[in-house]
Design an enzyme around this catalytic site. Structure first.
Site, PDB file in Angstrom:
ATOM      1  N   SER A 100      91.657  11.868  79.574  1.00 53.03           N
ATOM      2  CA  SER A 100      91.761  12.402  78.229  1.00 53.03           C
ATOM      3  C   SER A 100      91.754  13.916  78.336  1.00 53.03           C
ATOM      4  O   SER A 100      91.182  14.487  79.242  1.00 53.03           O
ATOM      5  CB  SER A 100      90.610  11.922  77.365  1.00 53.03           C
ATOM      6  OG  SER A 100      89.403  12.366  77.885  1.00 53.03           O
ATOM      7  N   CYS A 101      92.436  14.538  77.416  1.00 52.27           N
ATOM      8  CA  CYS A 101      92.551  16.001  77.488  1.00 52.27           C
ATOM      9  C   CYS A 101      91.208  16.638  77.162  1.00 52.27           C
ATOM     10  O   CYS A 101      90.308  15.992  76.686  1.00 52.27           O
ATOM     11  CB  CYS A 101      93.546  16.525  76.478  1.00 52.27           C
ATOM     12  SG  CYS A 101      94.881  15.421  76.186  1.00 52.27           S
ATOM     13  N   ILE A 102      91.164  17.931  77.435  1.00 51.46           N
ATOM     14  CA  ILE A 102      89.909  18.615  77.252  1.00 51.46           C
ATOM     15  C   ILE A 102      89.860  19.388  75.949  1.00 51.46           C
ATOM     16  O   ILE A 102      90.820  19.977  75.597  1.00 51.46           O
ATOM     17  CB  ILE A 102      89.680  19.636  78.382  1.00 51.46           C
ATOM     18  CG1 ILE A 102      90.771  19.602  79.362  1.00 51.46           C
ATOM     19  CG2 ILE A 102      88.314  19.460  78.934  1.00 51.46           C
ATOM     20  CD1 ILE A 102      90.784  18.999  80.614  1.00 51.46           C
TER      21      ILE A 102
END
Ligand SMILES: Cc1cc2nc3c(=O)[nH]c(=O)nc-3n(C[C@H](O)[C@H](O)[C@H](O)COP(=O)(O)OP(=O)(O)OC[C@H]3O[C@@H](n4cnc5c(N)ncnc54)[C@H](O)[C@@H]3O)c2cc1C
Lengths: 102, 413
Positions: A100-102
């Protein structure tokens, strides 16, 4: 670790994702899908192929990208792979869990 | 004279401008910066506006105050970049040529991406706090609100300052407690992530804080539409969450000018080398701040670290030397947790936030990943540091652009 899926010995991580996508085949996909409570149809495989192509092209996967793929819309993607479709579809497709992106 | 052109005078553009103006050969290079806005906003302050902790004057200053002598500021909207011709076209048709271009146009909210969000309820009982207008409208609404169901919602990742919505929920809990109406407000935190935050260890700590503060969490929620008539948000798999007040972080996207120029991805972020910060497609274009697609937080702290790195690479590029400076994705965020407390997290591409002390091993004085009072004052001191040091390109003592491993109990991602 090693695991036998659909009669084949494959390498998986502790969340059950294949660690070498070259070991993947359709039988393995069917069996992982069964563990996830999904019975695969040709429609599922169209999406799986798309996901694998994206992975091979090193394009990070997002729900948005799948929605814009022209293969399925997001609604159908959720119907095909209920509850966390990206994670499930990736596992069935034999590629790593999307970060998942940050 | 050769031309170095910076697009966007927000956090990243302004910091870089100040660094460059100190180091560049001013006889050879003219630096120009373009921004559509006359005002410079301190966006981290938008978090505090809705709760009357900050007022307008804390978060706005005239942008030209931060332009060093010798540099040119153009106030105009950027229409399109032509990388082949090395020109940038402005809204009034004027074309500006460049030798080196820096893109620092940031990211903006795009509420139009979700069906029903931008309807007649927008800024009535659906608010954002990622824009100045949204934060002020929400403040005015909250001053008169007597309670009900408040939903704090993230549409999709990535968003800038990914901890801000959590902080918002924590501060709301505190605000309603202070007003004596906490028992009349039901707070629910709705997120597309599987937990409170993107990184596992921090996610656990922050998730624990949510439950301690009686804030419900609905994870793995991918919004399909807002039903403004029945006041519900509805996910693709038909989970429905009712609200009286919806505070949402809409989809974040790079500027339209990036899309018009055909140089962005599906969210208008510019493909960028995550170590050198050079464009992946054009050697004479560098990208800093929220406008990049690199896999770290979109945050002012990141913009600050990137500016220190990219200035050296730009100087190397001018001299035809290899780009040696390599960014590690360092991000450093103060997470406000309410009741005059906060938690500090420090991480990069390879290491997730853990406990320890910051910035000096064995001394700190700031604890990492632990709620306490000191980081809270740190967060508020940050406003002064931002206006007076960071924007002007002055170095902050003890804080390095790449992450220091000292004093941390490290965990890989
Ligand atoms: C509510 C909130 C809380 C935050 N809290 C924190 C925090 O606690 N800590 C932290 O480190 N970060 C925080 N941030 C994030 C931080 O503010 C951003 O990451 C930072 O501002 C990024 O800098 P930037 O220069 O890339 O973009 P911006 O600062 O947004 O600047 C972009 C600039 O480009 C200009 N521009 C864009 N398109 C055009 C165009 N077509 N023509 C002309 N000009 C254009 C804009 O006018 C703007 O001035 C927060 C952000 C928000 C919204």
């Amino acid at each position: 670790m090693e695991k036998i899926i659909a009669g084949a010995t494959v390498q998986v991580n502790d969340e059950g994702y294949l660690t070498d996508h070259h070991q993947w085949n359709r039988e393995i996909a069917n069996e992982i899908a069964e563990e996830e409570g999904i019975e695969l149809t040709e429609r599922h495989f169209e999406v799986i192929t798309f996901i694998q192509d994206q992975y091979a092209a090193e394009v990070p996967l997002t729900i948005r990208k799948i929605g814009k793929s022209g293969i399925v819309d997001i609604k159908e993607f959720y119907q095909l792979f209920p509850n966390g479709p990206l994670k499930k579809a990736s596992r069935i497709a034999g590629i790593p869990k999307p970060v998942s992106c940050i | 004279m050769k031309q170095l052109l910076i697009l966007g005078a927000g956090s990243a553009g302004t910091m870089l401008l100040n660094h460059l103006s100190k180091t560049i050969n001013a006889k050879e290079w003219q630096i120009t910066i373009i921004d559509q806005s006359k005002l410079h906003y301190y966006q981290p302050g938008f978090l505090f506006l809705p709760f009357d902790i900050y007022s307008e004057k804390d978060v706005i200053k005239e942008g030209n105050k931060f332009i060093p002598p010798g540099c040119k500021l153009i106030q105009a909207k950027i229409e399109k970049i032509f990388p082949g011709e090395q020109t940038v076209k402005l809204e009034d048709g004027q074309e500006i040529r460049y030798d080196i271009l820096v893109i620092a146009t940031g990211s903006q909210i795009a509420p139009q991406e979700v069906e029903g969000m931008l309807g007649e309820s927008w800024q009535k009982n659906i608010f954002d706090f990622y824009t100045f207008e949204g934060a002020v409208n929400l403040r005015n609404f909250l001053r008169k609100w007597n309670g009900g169901k408040m939903v704090v919602h993230i549409t999709e990742m990535p968003i800038k300052c990914p901890v801000a919505p959590l902080e918002f929920a924590f501060l709301a809990d505190w605000y309603f407690t202070r007003k004596g109406i906490r028992n009349k407000v039901d707070i629910t935190y709705v997120t597309p992530l599987s937990g409170a935050f993107t990184k596992p260890i921090a996610s656990k700590k922050l998730g624990y804080l949510l439950s301690e503060k009686s804030i419900k969490i609905v994870p793995d929620f991918a919004i399909e539409r807002v039903d403004t008539v029945n006041k519900k948000i509805i996910s693709y798999d038909d989970i429905q969450v009712p609200y009286d007040l919806l505070v949402t972080v809409p989809t974040n996207m790079g500027d339209e000018a990036i899309a018009r120029s055909g140089i962005g991805d599906d969210l208008n972020f510019v493909p960028t080398n995550k170590h050198t910060l050079q464009s992946k497609t054009y050697d004479n274009i560098f990208v800093v701040g929220d406008a990049t697609d690199i896999p770290t937080s979109k945050a002012g702290s990141v913009a600050h670290f990137e500016a220190e790195i990219v200035v050296k690479n730009i100087l190397s590029y001018m001299k035809n030397q290899p780009l040696r400076e390599s960014f590690d994705g360092h991000a450093n965020c103060f997470v406000e947790t309410g009741f005059n407390k906060a938690m500090l997290i420090d991480f990069n591409y390879d290491h997730q936030p853990t406990d320890g002390v910051f910035p000096i091993k064995g001394i700190g004085p700031l604890p990492l990943l632990k709620e306490s009072r000191l980081p809270h004052w740190g967060k508020h001191a940050f406003k002064w540091i931002y206006w007076n040091m960071l924007l002007k390109g002055r170095k902050v003592p003890f804080i390095s652009p790449n992450m220091s491993k000292d004093g941390k109990n490290l965990e890989e991602n």
